[in-house]
Design an enzyme around this catalytic site. Structure first.
Site: not given
Ligand code: SAH
Length: 349
Positions: A92, A105, A112, A116, A119, A337
């Site tokens: 996406e 984006c 991945c 986390c 996510c 995000c």
């Molecule tokens: N793998 C990279 C790129 C992903 S960026 C990274 O971790 O930075 C996406 C951003 O959104 C990251 O900062 C991630 O931690 C954040 N993110 C992930 N899940 C989220 C959620 N449920 N709500 C808000 N931010 C989230």
């Protein structure tokens, strides 16, 4: 059969060599580049001879992602694309409109493996890395669909960019090249969950992008719980790398901090966070981006309320830390995000 060359992943000099090998003058490479930026197929490259177009189709392939579905937000101008790659993998991308122009984006991997806890992108693990052409293709196809120039890129979609290091670096060089889409590095942000060796390598690439660090916690205990990567590279190593990155590049670091109700959003937490960042970065400039966690149904985390978010932000500011709350776009289409996924049928509504 010999495999066909991945044309969109080629740097200008490689494309020149390639057309020379096909027995053509090197200026053809410039013409082809222009077509590639427009998302054209070989048959549409009308200023090339029919025989060259045939040769290209025989020896090269164009890995533009195909729009499988397109979700337009009713709340704002955000559009989420579900793209199908040539092997059927789905990824996406999200196109957002700001006053300063269109921002996209992009995803860097199918799935991945960073795990986390908050996510959605990591729920099914990593399937594979994306090729430079497949990262670049997301921008080309979205720009063609929008009919308007995309001026900013955030590498914040599915995947961990520094876990696909070489392809991501090549993508950054391609997209910022004058004969390519010509989107300057200063208009590109790359976000990482904190792969420390990658941060040190990136510092030496001479690519003046903005580095964003997904921090999300103010101590190792909490960070290791919600971000397994912290067990390999803890906060001390990560923030030391951030300091060194600034000293090498002079680029201001941006920290992302997702606010999860009752987990990492107390005012005392804001004080610890401010002290922590100032201890490592001292007088160096940095910025904290606060993101109330976006719901992911398998995860069950709740976003901090508006007042909690404001109190957290105000405490940071009071302690001299530059902080803002990120505006959420495309909420109704699961485009925010952490909500991007690569599994068909679970996307959008
Ligand atoms: N793998 C990279 C790129 C992903 S960026 C990274 O971790 O930075 C996406 C951003 O959104 C990251 O900062 C991630 O931690 C954040 N993110 C992930 N899940 C989220 C959620 N449920 N709500 C808000 N931010 C989230």
């Amino acid at each position: 059969m010999e495999s066909r060359a991945d044309l969109l992943s080629m740097m200008a000099t490689e494309l020149k060599d390639f057309v020379k090998e096909l027995g053509e003058p090197s200026f053809r490479a410039g013409q082809i580049s222009q077509w590639l930026c427009k998302g054209a197929d070989f048959s549409e490259m009308t200023n090339l001879s029919a025989s060259l177009r045939e040769k290209l189709a025989l020896h090269a392939e164009l890995r533009y992602p195909v729009i499988e579905a397109r979700y337009a937000s009713k709340l704002d101008a955000t559009v989420k694309y579900l793209f199908r790659l040539s092997d059927g993998q789905l990824i996406e991308s999200v196109l957002m409109e700001y006053e300063h122009g269109l921002s996209i984006c992009v995803s860097s991997q199918a799935g991945c493996r960073m795990g986390c806890r908050f996510c959605a992108s990591t729920l099914g693990g990593k399937v594979r890395d994306l090729l430079p052409s497949e990262i670049l293709g997301q921008i080309i196809v979205a720009q063609k669909d929008a009919g308007k120039r995309i001026s900013n890129i955030v590498m914040m979609g599915i995947g961990e960019p520094l876990d696909n290091y070489d392809n991501v670096i090549r993508f950054l060089r391609l997209v910022s090249a004058p004969e390519g889409l010509n989107i300057g590095c200063r208009h590109i942000s790359l976000s990482t969950c904190g792969l420390v060796p990658g941060i040190y390598r990136l510092a030496k690439e001479d690519l003046p992008i903005t580095l964003s660090i997904s921090l999300h916690a103010y101590d190792d205990e909490k960070r290791s719980e919600i971000m397994p990567v912290n067990r390999a590279y803890n906060i001390d190593r990560l923030l030391t790398a951030c300091r060194d990155y600034f000293d090498e590049t002079g680029r201001r670091i941006s920290f992302e901090y997702t606010l999860i109700s009752g987990e990492n959003d107390s005012t005392d937490g804001a004080v610890i966070l401010a002290k922590l960042l100032k201890r490592y970065l001292e007088k160096r400039p940095f910025h904290v981006n606060l993101i109330p966690v976006n719901p992911v149904k398998e995860r069950g985390y709740e976003a901090s309320g508006k007042r909690r978010v404001r109190a957290f932000c105000e405490m940071l500011e009071k302690l001299g830390v530059n902080a803002t709350v990120r505006r959420t776009l495309g909420e109704d289409i699961n485009a925010a995000c952490g909500q991007l996924r690569h599994t068909a049928g679970q996307t959008g509504q």
